[in-house]
Design a protein around this motif. Structure first.
Motif, PDB file in Angstrom:
ATOM      1  N   GLY A  17       0.810  -1.214   0.000  1.00 12.45           N
ATOM      2  CA  GLY A  17       0.000   0.000   0.000  1.00 12.45           C
ATOM      3  C   GLY A  17       0.841   1.261   0.000  1.00 12.45           C
ATOM      4  O   GLY A  17       2.066   1.220  -0.115  1.00 12.45           O
ATOM      5  N   LYS A  18       0.186   2.397   0.185  1.00 13.53           N
ATOM      6  CA  LYS A  18       0.870   3.693   0.079  1.00 13.53           C
ATOM      7  C   LYS A  18       1.860   3.936   1.208  1.00 13.53           C
ATOM      8  O   LYS A  18       2.782   4.716   1.047  1.00 13.53           O
ATOM      9  CB  LYS A  18      -0.157   4.832   0.025  1.00 13.53           C
ATOM     10  CG  LYS A  18      -0.936   5.024   1.309  1.00 13.53           C
ATOM     11  CD  LYS A  18      -1.848   6.234   1.249  1.00 13.53           C
ATOM     12  CE  LYS A  18      -2.489   6.449   2.608  1.00 13.53           C
ATOM     13  NZ  LYS A  18      -3.273   7.651   2.665  1.00 13.53           N
ATOM     14  N   ASP A  33     -13.889  -7.514  10.715  1.00 12.99           N
ATOM     15  CA  ASP A  33     -13.518  -7.017   9.388  1.00 12.99           C
ATOM     16  C   ASP A  33     -12.096  -7.368   8.984  1.00 12.99           C
ATOM     17  O   ASP A  33     -11.645  -6.983   7.898  1.00 12.99           O
ATOM     18  CB  ASP A  33     -13.677  -5.493   9.336  1.00 12.99           C
ATOM     19  CG  ASP A  33     -15.113  -5.053   9.545  1.00 12.99           C
ATOM     20  OD1 ASP A  33     -16.020  -5.842   9.226  1.00 12.99           O
ATOM     21  OD2 ASP A  33     -15.324  -3.928  10.027  1.00 12.99           O
ATOM     22  N   ASN A  34     -11.342  -8.050   9.861  1.00 16.09           N
ATOM     23  CA  ASN A  34      -9.929  -8.374   9.614  1.00 16.09           C
ATOM     24  C   ASN A  34      -9.093  -7.131   9.327  1.00 16.09           C
ATOM     25  O   ASN A  34      -8.305  -7.096   8.392  1.00 16.09           O
ATOM     26  CB  ASN A  34      -9.767  -9.379   8.467  1.00 16.09           C
ATOM     27  CG  ASN A  34     -10.248 -10.750   8.846  1.00 16.09           C
ATOM     28  OD1 ASN A  34     -10.104 -11.172   9.991  1.00 16.09           O
ATOM     29  ND2 ASN A  34     -10.841 -11.455   7.907  1.00 16.09           N
ATOM     30  N   THR A  35      -9.289  -6.085  10.134  1.00 14.58           N
ATOM     31  CA  THR A  35      -8.528  -4.859   9.952  1.00 14.58           C
ATOM     32  C   THR A  35      -7.784  -4.492  11.235  1.00 14.58           C
ATOM     33  O   THR A  35      -8.155  -4.925  12.325  1.00 14.58           O
ATOM     34  CB  THR A  35      -9.446  -3.684   9.556  1.00 14.58           C
ATOM     35  OG1 THR A  35     -10.433  -3.498  10.561  1.00 14.58           O
ATOM     36  CG2 THR A  35     -10.095  -3.917   8.213  1.00 14.58           C
ATOM     37  N   VAL A  36      -6.729  -3.692  11.067  1.00  9.90           N
ATOM     38  CA  VAL A  36      -5.963  -3.188  12.206  1.00  9.90           C
ATOM     39  C   VAL A  36      -5.800  -1.682  12.055  1.00  9.90           C
ATOM     40  O   VAL A  36      -5.782  -1.155  10.947  1.00  9.90           O
ATOM     41  CB  VAL A  36      -4.571  -3.845  12.317  1.00  9.90           C
ATOM     42  CG1 VAL A  36      -4.672  -5.288  12.723  1.00  9.90           C
ATOM     43  CG2 VAL A  36      -3.774  -3.714  11.045  1.00  9.90           C
ATOM     44  N   VAL A  41      -0.016   5.559  10.655  1.00 11.13           N
ATOM     45  CA  VAL A  41       0.017   4.894   9.350  1.00 11.13           C
ATOM     46  C   VAL A  41      -1.370   5.002   8.731  1.00 11.13           C
ATOM     47  O   VAL A  41      -2.365   4.911   9.433  1.00 11.13           O
ATOM     48  CB  VAL A  41       0.439   3.415   9.491  1.00 11.13           C
ATOM     49  CG1 VAL A  41       0.336   2.685   8.169  1.00 11.13           C
ATOM     50  CG2 VAL A  41       1.847   3.312  10.039  1.00 11.13           C
ATOM     51  N   ASN A  42      -1.427   5.190   7.410  1.00 13.47           N
ATOM     52  CA  ASN A  42      -2.682   5.316   6.670  1.00 13.47           C
ATOM     53  C   ASN A  42      -3.509   6.496   7.189  1.00 13.47           C
ATOM     54  O   ASN A  42      -4.695   6.370   7.464  1.00 13.47           O
ATOM     55  CB  ASN A  42      -3.482   4.007   6.734  1.00 13.47           C
ATOM     56  CG  ASN A  42      -4.545   3.920   5.660  1.00 13.47           C
ATOM     57  OD1 ASN A  42      -4.445   4.558   4.625  1.00 13.47           O
ATOM     58  ND2 ASN A  42      -5.579   3.131   5.908  1.00 13.47           N
ATOM     59  N   PRO A  65      -8.269   2.268   9.123  1.00 18.22           N
ATOM     60  CA  PRO A  65      -7.909   0.852   9.239  1.00 18.22           C
ATOM     61  C   PRO A  65      -7.189   0.315   8.003  1.00 18.22           C
ATOM     62  O   PRO A  65      -7.447   0.748   6.882  1.00 18.22           O
ATOM     63  CB  PRO A  65      -9.250   0.148   9.405  1.00 18.22           C
ATOM     64  CG  PRO A  65     -10.233   1.207   9.729  1.00 18.22           C
ATOM     65  CD  PRO A  65      -9.712   2.478   9.175  1.00 18.22           C
ATOM     66  N   LEU A  66      -6.288  -0.629   8.227  1.00 21.66           N
ATOM     67  CA  LEU A  66      -5.593  -1.365   7.169  1.00 21.66           C
ATOM     68  C   LEU A  66      -6.036  -2.824   7.251  1.00 21.66           C
ATOM     69  O   LEU A  66      -6.310  -3.322   8.348  1.00 21.66           O
ATOM     70  CB  LEU A  66      -4.081  -1.358   7.408  1.00 21.66           C
ATOM     71  CG  LEU A  66      -3.290  -0.107   7.142  1.00 21.66           C
ATOM     72  CD1 LEU A  66      -1.905  -0.250   7.747  1.00 21.66           C
ATOM     73  CD2 LEU A  66      -3.174   0.115   5.667  1.00 21.66           C
ATOM     74  N   HIS A  67      -6.068  -3.504   6.116  1.00 25.88           N
ATOM     75  CA  HIS A  67      -6.370  -4.926   6.163  1.00 25.88           C
ATOM     76  C   HIS A  67      -5.203  -5.651   6.833  1.00 25.88           C
ATOM     77  O   HIS A  67      -4.035  -5.283   6.642  1.00 25.88           O
ATOM     78  CB  HIS A  67      -6.612  -5.495   4.765  1.00 25.88           C
ATOM     79  CG  HIS A  67      -7.273  -6.838   4.799  1.00 25.88           C
ATOM     80  ND1 HIS A  67      -6.552  -8.005   4.826  1.00 25.88           N
ATOM     81  CD2 HIS A  67      -8.580  -7.200   4.852  1.00 25.88           C
ATOM     82  CE1 HIS A  67      -7.384  -9.023   4.886  1.00 25.88           C
ATOM     83  NE2 HIS A  67      -8.631  -8.558   4.898  1.00 25.88           N
TER      84      HIS A  67
END
Length: 103
Positions: A17-18, A33-36, A41-42, A65-67
């Motif tokens: 990702g970015k 949702d399987n996110t952190v 970050v992000n 959130p990130l996957h």
């Protein structure tokens, strides 16, 4: 449901990702949702209306959130995959790169 390999408080690095290459501490894990949510970050900008909590409103920046598949656990200064093993009668996380118990 299987156990999550990354927990709140872990140090992780972003692998896609970015923000690839950035490191940070996990603030929250959403199992559904399987996110952190990773510290600094992000970052996204959010336009907010004035409210009791925020008198002025305006533009704020916050983490999005990130996957969970886009982050990797840091153990001993390097990114590693996570496995599980039984330590007596307790299930513990193990770093695949070093074989050491994480928690």
């Amino acid at each position: 449901m299987s156990a999550m390999k990354i927990k709140k408080g872990d140090t992780v690095t972003v692998i896609a990702g970015k923000d690839k290459g950035k490191e940070g501490k996990v603030l929250a894990v959403n199992v559904k949702d399987n996110t952190v949510l990773v510290e600094n970050v992000n970052m996204v900008t959010k336009h907010t209306k004035p409210s009791a909590a925020n008198q002025n409103g305006g533009i704020i920046t916050k983490e999005a959130p990130l996957h969970i598949s886009n982050v990797m656990l840091m153990a001993d200064g390097k990114a590693t995959r996570v496995g599980f093993k039984m330590d007596g009668d307790k299930k513990v996380r193990v770093a695949k790169a070093t074989g050491k118990v994480i928690d």
